[in-house]
Each structure stands twice: as structure tokens, then as C-alpha cells.
Design an enzyme around this catalytic site. Structure first.
Site, PDB file in Angstrom:
ATOM      1  N   CYS A  11       6.365   4.443  -6.480  1.00 30.21           N
ATOM      2  CA  CYS A  11       6.843   3.141  -5.989  1.00 30.21           C
ATOM      3  C   CYS A  11       7.795   2.504  -7.001  1.00 30.21           C
ATOM      4  O   CYS A  11       8.001   3.015  -8.096  1.00 30.21           O
ATOM      5  CB  CYS A  11       5.651   2.218  -5.737  1.00 30.21           C
ATOM      6  SG  CYS A  11       4.731   1.821  -7.235  1.00 30.21           S
ATOM      7  N   CYS A  14       6.267   1.900 -10.357  1.00 31.36           N
ATOM      8  CA  CYS A  14       6.100   3.137 -11.120  1.00 31.36           C
ATOM      9  C   CYS A  14       7.407   3.500 -11.825  1.00 31.36           C
ATOM     10  O   CYS A  14       7.411   3.886 -12.996  1.00 31.36           O
ATOM     11  CB  CYS A  14       5.671   4.285 -10.208  1.00 31.36           C
ATOM     12  SG  CYS A  14       4.088   3.992  -9.385  1.00 31.36           S
TER      13      CYS A  14
END
Length: 78
Positions: A11, A14
């Protein structure tokens, strides 16, 4: 050389965590190998409650937030 693992599905958070960790290693002159861990079974092995997670040399140092570069440098130096 440090082994830095980014735990998460890939994501936006991340990716941001990986960028912060890479910048921290570079600015501290620390050689590090970066590994993305996206498999949920592998992530759960670290007892992670929320992503993104940061693991340095097999020790979970952060979860569910994006730490500052200063924090990451401190963890890498430790």
C-alpha cells in the site's frame, strides 16, 4: 550489512515506509538490504497487528505507523 524488511501489502504507507528507511540508511552511511514481505502468512510470523511493519535484522521495531528517519537511523545503529 543490515537486513531491513518492509511488511505490508504494498500500500501507499508501505511504499512511504520503505522510502523513509532507505533515506535513513543512506544518510547514516549504513549498508542495508531491503526486502518487501507481502505474503500475509509471512507477515503474521512477526506478530504484527497492523501494517506497515518495519523489521531490522529480524526484530520488529515498528508497526502500524511510519517512523521518522531519526528513529529508523537509531534502530539501524543499535
Amino acid at each position: 550489512m543490515k537486513t531491513v524488511k518492509i511488511l505490508g501489502s504494498g500500500c501507499a504507507n508501505c511504499k512511504k515506509l520503505e522510502a523513509v528507511a532507505r533515506e535513513a540508511a543512506t544518510s547514516a552511511g549504513i549498508e542495508a538490504q531491503f526486502v518487501k514481505v507481502t505474503d500475509m502468512k509471512d507477515i503474521m510470523a512477526y506478530d504484527l497487528m497492523s501494517t506497515p511493519g518495519l523489521v531490522i535484522d529480524e526484530k520488529l521495531v515498528s508497526s502500524g505507523r511510519i517512523p521518522t528517519q531519526a528513529e529508523v537511523r537509531q534502530w539501524m545503529a543499535g
